[in-house]
Design an enzyme around this catalytic site. Structure first.
Site, short mmCIF file in Angstrom:
data_model
loop_
_atom_site.label_atom_id
_atom_site.label_comp_id
_atom_site.label_asym_id
_atom_site.label_seq_id
_atom_site.Cartn_x
_atom_site.Cartn_y
_atom_site.Cartn_z
N GLU A 61 0.81 -1.22 0.00
CA GLU A 61 0.00 0.00 0.00
C GLU A 61 0.84 1.28 0.00
OE1 GLU A 61 -2.15 -3.37 0.79
OE2 GLU A 61 -0.74 -2.63 2.29
N THR A 89 6.21 -18.76 2.13
CA THR A 89 5.51 -18.78 0.85
C THR A 89 6.13 -17.76 -0.12
OG1 THR A 89 3.91 -17.06 1.42
CG2 THR A 89 3.37 -19.32 2.10
N HIS A 91 4.70 -15.21 -1.17
CA HIS A 91 4.13 -13.88 -0.92
C HIS A 91 5.24 -12.85 -0.74
CE1 HIS A 91 1.17 -10.93 0.28
NE2 HIS A 91 1.83 -10.72 1.42
#
Length: 183
Positions: A61, A89, A91
């Site tokens: 963000e 992961t 991510h």
């Protein structure tokens, strides 16, 4: 190995008029974010600048908040701060790559952004990089933004009369006083 390297640090830029930066921080790891902000604030203040701060949920963000601020505010530059620690992961890869890419693209469009979003393997690396008394990456990101603002101000007024582009105030088109074309 990084502790034995020496790096050249540019001299802090001087400003003839005040500079104001927006620090956008993702305090997901609050203690690390607090150190990054402390380093950034100290660097901005040492250059005689002012700052505001905006918090966002995560590193993804940060670029969006900078883009929103640039459209609706009047900051000279931006400091992007946060921390992404590798997990189990993919991510981590997505967050690191996408936040960095978005910040870089905005920079290429002319925004003055210092990227201090840490991308590390573990918490220990983050703590050392964020600590103002150690690697001070928050201060480094603020310094980068300040240097870009200084370059922007230096080169910002040189758009007329250079190269093959004629100064805008000397272009005259045939027309009446209201700008309507005449025959």
């Amino acid at each position: 190995m990084a502790g034995t390297e020496t790096h050249h640090i540019l001299q802090r830029p001087d400003f003839d008029r005040p500079v104001k930066l927006l620090i956008v921080v993702a305090p997901y790891y609050k203690d690390i974010a607090d150190d990054l902000v402390a380093g950034a604030r100290a660097e901005i203040e040492a250059a005689g600048g002012g700052w505001d701060i905006a918090e966002v949920p995560g590193a993804l963000e940060v670029p969006t908040a900078i883009a929103i601020a640039d459209r609706s505010s009047n900051y000279d530059g931006y400091v992007a701060l946060g921390c992404v620690i590798r997990g189990e992961t993919t991510h981590y890869d997505t967050v690191c790559n996408d936040s960095s890419r978005a910040i870089q693209l905005m920079g290429l469009q002319g925004l003055c952004i210092g990227n201090g979003i840490l991308t590390v393997e573990n918490r220990e690396q983050a703590v050392v990089r964020a600590d103002p008394a150690q690697m001070n990456k928050g201060g480094g990101a603020a310094a980068a933004a300040l240097h870009l603002v200084a370059l922007s101000r230096k080169w910002g007024g040189q758009k007329t009369g250079a190269g093959f582009r004629p100064p805008q105030d000397t272009i005259r088109l045939a027309g009446d006083a209201k700008g309507n074309p005449t025959a």
